[in-house]
Design an enzyme around this catalytic site. Structure first.
Site, short mmCIF file in Angstrom:
data_model
loop_
_atom_site.label_atom_id
_atom_site.label_comp_id
_atom_site.label_asym_id
_atom_site.label_seq_id
_atom_site.Cartn_x
_atom_site.Cartn_y
_atom_site.Cartn_z
N ASN A 208 1.05 -0.99 -0.12
CA ASN A 208 -0.33 -0.07 -0.45
C ASN A 208 0.78 1.25 0.07
OD1 ASN A 208 0.47 1.10 2.85
ND2 ASN A 208 -0.12 -1.10 3.41
N LYS A 286 8.42 -18.13 -9.08
CA LYS A 286 8.43 -17.07 -9.70
C LYS A 286 6.91 -17.68 -10.81
CE LYS A 286 9.31 -13.40 -12.39
NZ LYS A 286 9.07 -12.74 -14.06
#
Ligand code: C5P
Length: 398
Positions: A208, A286
């Site tokens: 955030n 990944k």
């Protein structure tokens, strides 16, 4: 706050010596008396006249000065202070201290003293990172010498990294703490700050926009009132303050564990912007495109509510638990409800709707919600919001 305290201030020869003028001013404002000592090299960076004018006392520089010795010998000089502060502590001064050398007035005072010593190192980052300086730092720590800084940042020599001297207010805070002065002396306060990063896979995460600025300012303000501060921070964009114990975490669950490990505390301030959810099916490799255009489906799990957990502890709950409420509408109603829902004592509420520029900005306009009601504070720099909050915390714990 430092009335009646005497600081023997040893100024080393580095470019950061100019910041010491501001430190002297702040020490005097806080009520302390300052006895200045300068090394020969220090006088190349700031003039003894400026130092003497600000300190209101003569500057001592020479070991074998008959006039000075007649007034007050160097042994006595090393003993009259409540604290000896070395700023900037150059690589050379630190090496002399670690070795116990006494070849000028500054190093002789440091060897002759039985008073506590606080150093504010400042040097080029390669010098700071050199194994020799590392050995000296370890030796000085073992000898009981306290350290504030250095900070990482742009350096006068054009390089970037650790080695900048701590700012005057950080040194002042460390002095206050070292002297056990200030209304929060002897108190332990826990502060969480910054965002959390919740991994999606080893290279991607959800975050955030919290910069950590307000939490950092609060930790610094509490330190300046003499508190011992544990600062549990997510990956923030502003550096943590000096003179506090920093615990770095990434995820909400790591933050929750670090908070539990830091308890007990007299007060806890939960300024972190903790992610409400983590990715439940985070991959340990990944993630790759499958070539068919299928997007991965993320599943979420709720994170522990760190504030509510601490606020509802049966045993060992801090006396004062403070939460934050970042709202975009109906701030007071939401904050009041949040105070009850979380079980905390105070909520510091702010309006983070995009037009306010508060999230990531320099200022904050808060409403403090307590059991007594709500108080609107004017829009202030984050450092001033922090100073007000720290003063209120000191009152509440008095
Ligand atoms: O519920 P909300 O996220 O709006 O609450 C904000 C307050 O709760 C802040 O003080 C924040 O630091 C704290 N909090 C927490 N752990 C969470 C979520 C929020 O400590 N998982």
């Amino acid at each position: 706050m430092l009335a009646g305290k005497r600081i023997l201030l040893i100024i080393g020869g580095g470019i950061a010596a100019y910041k010491v003028l501001e430190l002297i001013r702040r020490l005097r404002d806080a009520g302390a008396a300052v006895t200045p000592v300068m090394t020969r090299a220090a006088a190349e960076f700031v003039t003894p006249l400026s130092v003497a004018a600000l300190a209101g006392e003569k500057v001592r520089t020479e070991l074998f000065d008959l006039g000075d010795e007649a007034e007050m010998g160097h042994i006595q000089l090393s003993r009259v202070a409540d604290l000896i502060v070395v700023a900037p502590a150059t690589a050379d001064l630190m090496a002399k201290m670690a070795q116990g050398r006494a070849d000028d007035l500054a190093s002789t005072l440091l060897l002759a003293t039985d008073t506590r010593v606080l150093i504010a190192p400042a040097m080029n980052l390669r010098m700071w990172e050199h194994p020799a300086t590392g050995r000296n730092r370890a030796q000085l720590a073992a000898d009981g010498v306290a350290t504030v800084g250095p900070n990482a940042g742009a350096m006068a020599c054009g390089e970037f990294g650790p080695g900048r001297m701590a700012e005057p207010e950080e040194i002042l805070g460390a002095i206050t703490a070292a002297l056990g002065a200030g209304p929060l002396a002897g108190r332990h306060v826990l502060v969480t700050s910054g965002p959390t990063h919740e991994p999606i896979d080893p290279v991607r995460y959800i975050a955030n926009r919290s910069s950590g600025a307000q939490g950092t300012a609060i930790a610094a303000a509490l330190r300046d009132l003499g508190a011992s501060v544990t600062f549990v921070t997510g990956p923030a964009s502003v550096p943590p303050p000096g003179g506090v114990t920093v615990v770095r975490v990434e995820t909400a669950r790591e933050m929750a564990a670090a908070v539990q490990a830091a308890l007990p505390a007299d007060a806890a301030v939960f300024a972190a912007a903790v992610a409400d959810w983590r990715v439940a099916n985070a991959a340990d490799r990944k993630m790759k495109k499958d070539g068919k255009g299928t997007a991965p489906a993320l599943e979420f799990a709720e994170n522990p509510d760190i504030l509510a957990t601490v606020a509802r502890m049966d045993a060992g709950r801090p006396r004062l638990v403070i939460g934050f409420a970042a709202e975009t509408d109906d701030v007071l109603a939401h904050a009041t409800a949040k105070r009850a829902r979380k079980g905390c004592d105070w909520i510091v509420a702010n309006d983070v709707s995009p037009g306010t520029g508060i999230m990531g900005g320099q200022e904050n306009a808060v409403t403090l919600v307590t059991a007594e009601g709500a108080e609107d504070w004017p829009r202030l720099p984050k450092a001033e919001v922090a100073a007000r909050l720290a003063a209120r915390i000191a009152d509440a714990l008095a």
